[in-house]
Design a protein around this motif. Structure first.
Motif, PDB file in Angstrom:
ATOM      1  N   UNK A 117       0.806  -1.215   0.000  1.00 17.32           N
ATOM      2  CA  UNK A 117       0.000   0.000   0.000  1.00 17.32           C
ATOM      3  C   UNK A 117       0.845   1.274   0.000  1.00 17.32           C
ATOM      4  N   UNK A 118       2.156   1.142   0.140  1.00 16.10           N
ATOM      5  CA  UNK A 118       3.030   2.320   0.160  1.00 16.10           C
ATOM      6  C   UNK A 118       3.068   2.937  -1.230  1.00 16.10           C
ATOM      7  N   UNK A 119       3.044   4.250  -1.261  1.00 14.95           N
ATOM      8  CA  UNK A 119       3.030   4.943  -2.554  1.00 14.95           C
ATOM      9  C   UNK A 119       4.409   5.003  -3.192  1.00 14.95           C
ATOM     10  N   UNK A 120       5.476   4.649  -2.424  1.00 14.30           N
ATOM     11  CA  UNK A 120       6.830   4.647  -2.986  1.00 14.30           C
ATOM     12  C   UNK A 120       7.268   3.221  -3.294  1.00 14.30           C
ATOM     13  N   UNK A 121       8.380   3.096  -3.993  1.00 14.97           N
ATOM     14  CA  UNK A 121       8.858   1.802  -4.466  1.00 14.97           C
ATOM     15  C   UNK A 121       9.591   1.053  -3.356  1.00 14.97           C
ATOM     16  N   UNK A 122       9.284  -0.276  -3.219  1.00 15.51           N
ATOM     17  CA  UNK A 122       9.989  -1.142  -2.270  1.00 15.51           C
ATOM     18  C   UNK A 122      10.941  -2.086  -2.973  1.00 15.51           C
TER      19      UNK A 122
END
Length: 662
Positions: free
Chosen positions: A621-626
């Motif tokens: 759900x994070x809007x940045x890249x993992x």
């Protein structure tokens, strides 16, 4: 004909067109003048190549008709018509007052009868015996009358130090009677040429003398008593500070000095250090900043006059639109100069509740009729912390603490304008403003505002009549102020005002649990009022100007009104360049609109800092890249390669936004 020859023939034709146009225009000049209407509208032949004198517009204001260049080469602001109308009205009454002492009556166009001679009986002239009208005239003789447009040998000598197009000086010559001469000065050669043209256009060459010189040097050259001006008008672009020292020396004994200040950002407290460098006083940010600006200008004038054993007496001080305007008389007297320190005051203003206290710089003591003794004042009038809210104090000033209007003189101007309303285009507003001025408490500097008092305690705002009635019921005086629509000018101390607001809060309770214990509202409301306020509306709570519905505060007169750009040698070209620069810089800090899907895709290109630290709990759900970083690529390199931070100019809706918007 080949393609190359066609191109060469077209280029030669286009190059010769302007020279041919100039030749035809010169030929037309030799044969006779062109059609003026066609030249003004730009529809005549070769409109782009017309001389600068032809490219102009004509403005009619009052009794003057002025030609202006279409380019911004000479400054003109139509919004200040109120300023010019009021100045003509004030100088007319000043001329009536000055010439009346000489047995000369003035005749103003539109007045029914020649009014009775008015003699000035100011405090500074009590020792002088002024001849009355009956003493100047032999039996059977008719009084001498000065009319508009004619030279009065014993009349006023007027100087407009920064005349620009000469509009103000020409209006003086065509609207104010009792003038001997008017000097219209400006340092610009272009303005000088325009003034000469406008003087001839209005047929006032016998009264108005155009001059090209530095206004300071011109005034310094007229310091001798016999060469001083009776009226000096200074209306510069910005601050008049560089001209005040010369002006207080070049005005005659008891003469009139009219000064306009349009640098309101400085006078209203945005740059206290700049205000001190120009006017010798620190300005404070407060709701009463407009009246404080007037008092700072009066302090600066008096301070400069004191250097030459002179002092000022205010006649009228106005805060209007984006400027302040003061009319003062200048006198000479060593004994009166000693009292100047006791006319100035410092201001202690609380940063929490806005309560203010005045501290005089000097003290004048002595019984009436006895010798006055001057000494240093005692203070300060406040404790280190505000007694009402516990906050600290700011120190401002010095500023003028005496009355800023001569109510008798203001009444004469108001009566003259009311009796002849067709004389000025802004007569309605002049009547409204001067009516409020006559209602102001003369001995009460500064004021509070309704929204200031209610916002401090976070309660509903009482009506103006309710608050004024409560102050009147408590035995205090109260009035409006021309400088602010919601002003409450009163001699009640701050403790009485907060008691009234505590009583009002009990009728409109505030949720105390939402207030911080260190806030001014909590500390003020935690004290029980010692004064029980009565909010029953009284008849005398509604001032006369409000009951009559006079036009006291003007709405915006036109779109984009306010201070105009400074006149520049480049004229229209410089103005267009400035407008283009403003257009490019407009909304540069705003994010461009972008689709939510585009925004989500763009944010996924940036690595999540919390994921790298092992603290991100959002997962997918994070809007940045993992995703793990590319081997061999450092974080700095990744940020450099990012399109939002690269030196290239990217295209697309998200080009102006950066990472980490959430």
């Amino acid at each position: 004909m080949s393609h190359t020859r066609i191109v060469q023939w077209l280029s030669l034709t286009l190059r010769s067109a302007p020279s041919l146009c100039r030749a035809r225009f010169a030929e037309g000049q030799s044969q006779g003048p062109l059609n003026p209407s066609a030249m003004e509208n730009g529809t005549g032949p070769c409109a782009e190549e017309l001389p600068r004198e032809v490219q102009e517009m004509t403005v009619t204001e009052g009794a003057a008709k002025i030609a202006f260049p279409s380019a911004n080469e000479v400054f003109y602001n139509p919004v200040q018509e109120f300023n010019r109308d009021l100045t003509c009205a004030v100088i007319t009454e000043f001329a009536r007052m000055q010439l009346g002492a000489k047995g000369i009556q003035i005749k103003v166009p539109g007045e029914k009868d020649v009014q009775k001679v008015v003699v000035a009986l100011s405090e500074q002239e009590e020792d002088k015996v002024e001849p009355k009208e009956s003493e100047n005239l032999a039996p059977g003789d008719q009084p001498r009358i000065a009319v508009v447009g004619e030279i009065c040998e014993e009349g006023l000598r007027v100087l407009e130090g920064l005349a620009a197009s000469g509009l103000r000086s020409i209006r003086f010559a065509r609207e104010v009677p009792g003038l001997r001469s008017v000097v219209a000065n400006d340092a610009s050669a272009r303005a000088m040429d325009l003034m000469r043209h406008n003087v001839q256009l209005n047929d006032v060459a016998h009264l108005v003398q155009p001059s090209q010189a530095d206004a300071r040097m011109l005034m310094y050259q007229h310091q001798r008593v016999s060469e001083r001006f009776d009226v000096i008008d200074l209306d510069p672009y910005g601050s008049p500070a560089p001209f005040l020292d010369a002006a207080v020396q070049a005005v005659s004994e008891g003469g009139l000095l009219c000064v306009t200040c349009t640098d309101m950002a400085v006078l209203a407290g945005n740059s206290g250090e700049t205000c001190y460098s120009k006017y010798g006083a620190m300005a404070l940010k407060s709701r009463a900043c407009h009246e404080m600006a007037l008092r700072i200008v009066l302090h600066s004038l008096d301070l400069r006059a004191n250097c030459y054993q002179r002092f000022v007496v205010p006649l009228l001080s106005i805060s209007a639109d984006f400027y302040v305007r003061v009319f003062v008389r200048v006198f000479t007297g060593q004994a009166k100069v000693k009292a100047s320190a006791s006319k100035q005051a410092l201001v202690f203003q609380c940063v929490g509740c806005g309560a203010f206290h005045l501290q005089r710089l000097g003290k004048a003591s002595g019984a009436p009729g006895d010798r006055v003794k001057f000494s240093a004042a005692c203070g300060p009038p406040v404790t280190p912390e505000c007694e009402h809210c516990g906050q600290r104090h700011q120190l401002g000033g010095p500023m003028w603490a005496e009355p800023i209007h001569d109510l008798d003189f203001v009444g004469r101007v108001l009566e003259a304008v009311s009796a002849n309303p067709s004389r000025f285009h802004t007569s309605e507003r002049i009547r409204g403003v001067l009516s409020v001025v006559t209602e102001e408490l003369p001995d009460v500097p500064l004021y509070y505002t309704l929204d200031q008092l209610s916002s401090t305690v976070h309660c509903n705002t009482p009506s103006l009549l309710q608050l004024r009635s409560a102050l009147l019921h408590a035995g205090f005086r109260v009035s409006l102020s021309h400088a602010c629509k919601n002003a409450v000018k009163t001699d009640a101390p701050a403790s009485a005002l907060w008691d009234i607001m505590r009583c009002w809060e009990k009728e409109c309770p505030v949720k105390r649990e939402r207030l911080s214990e260190t806030s001014p509202a909590f500390r003020i409301l935690s004290v029980e009022p010692r004064l029980q306020a009565n909010f029953t509306i009284r008849e005398d709570a509604n001032p006369s100007s409000r009951q009559r519905g006079l036009k006291r505060f003007q709405a915006n007169p036109e779109a984009n009104w306010g201070p105009r750009p400074r006149a520049r040698p480049g004229g229209k070209a410089a103005s267009e360049a400035m407008q283009e620069r403003r257009r490019l810089l407009q909304s540069k800090r705003k994010e461009l609109a972008e689709d939510p899907a585009q925004r989500a895709a763009r944010l996924k290109t940036f690595p999540c800092k919390r994921f790298k630290q092992g603290t991100c709990q959002r997962g997918d759900q994070c809007c940045y890249s993992h995703s793990p970083p590319t081997p061999g690529a450092s974080a700095d390199q990744a940020s450099t390669d990012c399109p939002e931070t690269s030196n290239e100019n990217p295209s697309g809706p998200g080009a102006a936004a950066g990472p980490g918007i959430d």
